[in-house]
Write an enzyme that holds these catalytic residues in place. Structure first.
Site, PDB file in Angstrom:
ATOM      1  N   HIS A 178      44.705  29.309  37.246  1.00 17.20           N
ATOM      2  CA  HIS A 178      45.798  30.112  36.700  1.00 17.20           C
ATOM      3  C   HIS A 178      46.171  29.629  35.297  1.00 17.20           C
ATOM      4  O   HIS A 178      46.730  30.379  34.495  1.00 17.20           O
ATOM      5  CB  HIS A 178      47.038  30.030  37.598  1.00 17.20           C
ATOM      6  CG  HIS A 178      46.849  30.683  38.937  1.00 17.20           C
ATOM      7  ND1 HIS A 178      46.308  30.017  40.010  1.00 17.20           N
ATOM      8  CD2 HIS A 178      47.110  31.943  39.355  1.00 17.20           C
ATOM      9  CE1 HIS A 178      46.261  30.845  41.043  1.00 17.20           C
ATOM     10  NE2 HIS A 178      46.728  32.014  40.669  1.00 17.20           N
ATOM     11  N   ASP A 247      38.893  37.983  40.615  1.00 21.07           N
ATOM     12  CA  ASP A 247      40.226  37.413  40.759  1.00 21.07           C
ATOM     13  C   ASP A 247      41.065  38.004  39.620  1.00 21.07           C
ATOM     14  O   ASP A 247      40.548  38.735  38.763  1.00 21.07           O
ATOM     15  CB  ASP A 247      40.163  35.884  40.693  1.00 21.07           C
ATOM     16  CG  ASP A 247      41.325  35.215  41.419  1.00 21.07           C
ATOM     17  OD1 ASP A 247      42.348  35.896  41.669  1.00 21.07           O
ATOM     18  OD2 ASP A 247      41.231  34.016  41.719  1.00 21.07           O
TER      19      ASP A 247
END
Length: 297
Positions: A178, A247
């Site tokens: 992230h 993702d």
């Protein structure tokens, strides 16, 4: 024809302007986050409104792993242990995994959510980043395959489609994707023996999600999500022939403008791109860049 994207609505209610945008964009499906969730009645209205906006029974996804990654929470929904904690505590870990995901499926199906981004088949390694570690099921190929298959079967028994993640393996990542791009520098023989093995054993699953990770032995220049070499390996060596989504494109592991990320992912061989943050300008760019669902997808 649907565009090759999964998009996230901005909030808990779908306004006219956003509904019109989704009608024109025609995303393949939608993904929900905590910002979209208030009560069961509200969530049923939202999932119904999203499907009405595109005029079909579009798939609606969520990340409901249990533990830290759980978008539906008390007081209206059950709280679950982190997966690794449950695996270690349960008298019969595989039965517990099935029951856990059967219960999750019942909660999701009741509010109109029919796809769950689980199970995970990444292996726990000594260096696995703490943000991922307790979301996983164990450190052996056999144990993880058994737990992931039990989880998938529990979801399917409740009418919810599982999404296998993170292909081709994210367990060796020592940074949070992230925030930064993980890089793994081990021989291909090691990757085949551990990282790829659970995904090969679970290759019959119908949907999968990529890992934003650079595997130097496969492609030292690009993360798997945007690497044609990695995608070929997933299809041909690992043998996964289901629908593959990225993702989240918004994660900082990927570089470049959001439309570039979308275009690179599709060009590499992903079937769908996943955009989660609900920001309209980004969604418009993603829709323009990803094109429509084609071919085997």
């Amino acid at each position: 024809m649907s565009c090759a994207a999964i998009l996230g609505p901005e909030g808990a209610h779908l306004g006219r302007d956003e509904a019109a945008f989704f009608r024109d964009a025609e995303p393949w499906g939608f993904i929900l986050f905590a910002r979209n969730v208030e009560t069961p009645d509200q969530l049923r209205r939202l999932t119904g409104d999203l499907r009405a906006a595109v005029g079909r029974d579009a798939p609606i996804l969520v990340d409901q792993e249990g533990g830290r990654v759980q978008r539906l929470r008390p007081p209206h929904w059950q709280d679950y242990l982190p997966a690794l904690d449950q695996m270690r505590r349960a008298h019969d870990p595989l039965r517990a995994q099935w029951l856990r995901h059967r219960l999750i499926a019942a909660e999701l199906f009741e509010v109109g959510i029919d796809v769950n981004c689980a199970p995970l088949a990444d292996l726990v390694e000594p260096q696995t980043h703490h943000i991922l570690r307790n979301r996983l099921y164990g450190d052996t190929v056999e144990g993880v395959v058994g737990a992931a298959r039990a989880a998938a079967d529990g979801l399917l028994a409740g009418g919810v489609l599982p999404v296998l993640k993170h292909i081709p393996g994210y367990g060796r990542a020592s940074v949070d994707s992230h925030k930064a791009l993980p890089r793994v520098s081990v021989p291909l023989t090691d990757l085949r023996a551990r990282d790829f093995a659970p995904f090969a054993a679970l290759s019959e699953m119908r949907m999968g999600m990529t890992a934003h990770i650079v595997l130097d032995a496969v492609d030292p220049e690009r993360p798997a999500t945007t690497s044609a070499a990695a995608m070929r390996m997933i299809r041909e060596e690992i043998g996964f022939d289901g629908l593959i989504m990225t993702d989240d494109l918004s994660m900082e592991a990927l570089s470049g403008a959001i439309d570039e990320r979308a275009a690179r992912s599709i060009a590499a061989g992903c079937d769908l791109v996943l955009h989660c943050n609900g920001e309209r300008d980004e969604m418009e760019a993603v829709v323009a860049a990803c094109g429509t669902l084609e071919g085997e997808a």
